[in-house]
Design a protein around this motif. Structure first.
Motif, PDB file in Angstrom:
ATOM      1  N   GLN A   9       0.853  -1.187   0.000  1.00 52.78           N
ATOM      2  CA  GLN A   9       0.000   0.000   0.000  1.00 52.78           C
ATOM      3  C   GLN A   9       0.892   1.241   0.000  1.00 52.78           C
ATOM      4  N   SER A  14      -2.331   1.469  -4.608  1.00 58.57           N
ATOM      5  CA  SER A  14      -2.358   0.208  -3.868  1.00 58.57           C
ATOM      6  C   SER A  14      -2.010  -0.907  -4.838  1.00 58.57           C
ATOM      7  N   HIS A  45      -5.411  11.619   2.197  1.00 66.07           N
ATOM      8  CA  HIS A  45      -5.998  10.490   1.480  1.00 66.07           C
ATOM      9  C   HIS A  45      -7.341  10.140   2.107  1.00 66.07           C
ATOM     10  N   ILE A  50      -8.414   3.874   0.296  1.00 66.09           N
ATOM     11  CA  ILE A  50      -7.211   3.045   0.427  1.00 66.09           C
ATOM     12  C   ILE A  50      -7.609   1.591   0.657  1.00 66.09           C
ATOM     13  N   GLN A  54      -7.089  -1.461  -1.997  1.00 62.02           N
ATOM     14  CA  GLN A  54      -6.188  -2.549  -1.625  1.00 62.02           C
ATOM     15  C   GLN A  54      -6.881  -3.904  -1.679  1.00 62.02           C
ATOM     16  N   ASN A  79       3.603  -0.922   3.738  1.00 62.53           N
ATOM     17  CA  ASN A  79       2.762   0.272   3.629  1.00 62.53           C
ATOM     18  C   ASN A  79       3.569   1.560   3.656  1.00 62.53           C
ATOM     19  N   VAL A 163      -1.067   2.913   8.151  1.00 59.93           N
ATOM     20  CA  VAL A 163      -1.871   2.203   7.158  1.00 59.93           C
ATOM     21  C   VAL A 163      -1.877   0.695   7.388  1.00 59.93           C
TER      22      VAL A 163
END
Length: 496
Positions: A9, A14, A45, A50, A54, A79, A163
């Motif tokens: 990520q 991603s 973000h 995200i 992902q 990440n 993340v």
């Protein structure tokens, strides 16, 4: 079950990659996601985007490999680091956009902490400099600016994570709230010597302990994916911040070995063994990983803008249509024509740490062309890397014998050759360039017995190409001198 799934990520996309036992990529998928710039110097973000992106690429990568989730022995997660997310434990919804590592909104807060004499304490406990780059002041900002957030954090209603924590929380259906030492060591809240959250630093930044994830090893089984996501319960068994994962993937497992990753930013790490090295040149000490034996440490220097400068040529100036075109445009001129770009779009990272520097182009004449600007952009990546390496060699007292490289920009032969010319040492590009994803795949695979030990992994690394220095050292010194002049002029442009 003969494959490992690595989730990578990153800052702008991603990605998911499926690796076989020999470290070959069998399937890959990637999806870019939105970047938000509410004000100059601010970067955010959408954390839900995200997660959705992902999960989507994970399913796609497995399908492209011709597999199903039942073929996956384990999942590793690497990440973008320092990016800060706070969410509601009950609903699982973020209370604010993720504040990205590039974001500079807390620069003045870091200045205040320095003026109050806290810099030495943070440096001693965390190995980090007091800078807006790291997560701690971003987290404090969210608690101070989202109505009711601080009170809810005190009562345990909210969760904080980088993340990796956010993805594992979602993948396990909210059952696991964890992080590993490589990510925890990037928060300004983690004592890298004892391996625990530091109560005194939490108090200084007014961070309620109830927010924090449990710190676990970089290689162990943390839990399984909820069945509704991959149609199987797959062990999640590896976590590492992207740069530490790349260090592991490059097999830099002895003190003095160095890798540099060329991505959105540039990140150079030197393995220092089982003790942190205290930098006297504004580098940072960080946890490399914890896998089985003693915690391993690294010395690190971070460049905020590297590949992102090429994206600026594409999206901001419009002089290229795709990032891949930059090499051809840069090669259309024999040299930079005296043009230097300092890409301090969000300040300068190591070894300068100037939150108030801004990007600048120097040396423009009527004869300057798009080719010169493109070449100056690529060269700026190499110049910043050379600055890091010089500081790192001095701190560690170990001269570099080679630089192992990875990341998207390493496919640019012009850049890699210029990098070798500047440094005066070979630049080695591995056969498998996906070393960030490969590193966390190794960590996950080791945890479930997919690979026996690091000795078995060590047999898999192979060089694809070595770039040998060809420039006279006097010429390299002259170029770096002019770069330093440009660099000094870009510093302190924004007033505090």
């Amino acid at each position: 079950m003969s494959f490992i799934l690595a989730l990578d990520q990153g800052t702008t996309s991603s990605r998911a990659l499926v690796f076989d036992h020999d470290g070959n990529v069998c399937g890959v998928a990637q999806k870019e996601f939105s970047q938000f710039f509410p004000q100059p110097g601010l970067v955010e973000h959408d954390a839900d985007e995200i997660w959705a992106s992902q999960l989507g690429v994970a399913v796609e990568a497995i399908a492209r490999a011709g597999l199903t989730a039942t073929d996956i022995a384990a999942i590793g997660i690497t990440n973008q680091r320092e990016t800060t997310i706070v969410w509601d434990r009950r609903s699982g919804k973020p209370i604010h956009n993720a504040i990205v590592w590039q974001d500079r909104r807390t620069a003045s807060e870091c200045d205040r902490l320095k003026s109050e004499g806290f810099e030495a304490l943070f440096r001693a406990r965390t190995g980090l400099v007091l800078d807006a780059y790291f997560s701690g002041t971003k987290l404090a900002w969210i608690l101070d600016h989202v109505p009711g957030a601080r009170a809810r954090a005190e009562t345990g209603e909210l969760a904080f994570g980088t993340v990796d924590s956010w993805l594992i929380w979602n993948m396990t259906g909210g059952e696991r709230h964890v992080t590993d030492p490589s990510n925890a060591s990037r928060t300004l809240l983690f004592n890298i010597h004892c391996g625990e959250w530091d109560p005194e630093l939490l108090e200084i930044l007014r961070i309620p302990p109830a927010l924090l994830p449990k710190v676990v090893a970089s290689s162990e089984v943390y839990g399984e994916t909820a069945g509704r996501f991959l149609a199987a319960h797959v062990p999640i068994a590896g976590i590492a911040g992207d740069q530490q994962a790349a260090l592991f993937g490059q097999l830099c497992n002895r003190p003095g070995m160095v890798k540099n990753t060329y991505g959105t930013g540039c990140f150079m790490l030197m393995q220092t063994g089982d003790r942190p090295v205290v930098s006297e040149r504004n580098l940072i000490s960080t946890v490399a990983c914890k896998s089985g034996g003693p915690t391993q440490y690294a010395l690190e220097g971070s460049v905020f803008v590297a590949g992102a400068a090429v994206q600026w040529l594409r999206d901001g100036l419009g002089i290229i249509r795709s990032s891949e075109e930059v090499e051809t445009l840069a090669a259309s001129v024999p040299d930079n024509g005296g043009v230097y770009l300092v890409p301090a779009f969000t300040g300068l990272g190591a070894p300068h740490w100037d939150s108030y520097a801004r990007g600048a182009l120097f040396g423009l004449t009527r004869g300057s062309t798009a080719g010169h600007i493109a070449r100056a952009t690529l060269e700026s990546i190499a110049f910043q890397t050379a600055d890091l390496l010089e500081a790192m060699e001095q701190d560690a007292g170990i001269p570099l014998t080679e630089l192992r490289v990875d990341g998207g920009a390493t496919s640019n032969d012009l850049l890699m050759q210029f990098q070798a010319d500047l440094l005066g040492v070979p630049v080695v590009r591995p056969r498998v360039r996906e070393t960030t994803a490969l590193g966390v795949a190794y960590l996950a695979g080791l945890a479930v017995g997919f690979w026996r030990d690091q000795a078995e992994i060590g047999q898999l690394w192979q060089a694809e190409r070595t770039f040998t220095p060809a420039m006279e050292r006097g010429r390299a010194a002259e170029l770096r001198s002019r770069w330093n002049r440009a660099l000094e002029r870009s510093k302190g442009w924004e007033l505090p």
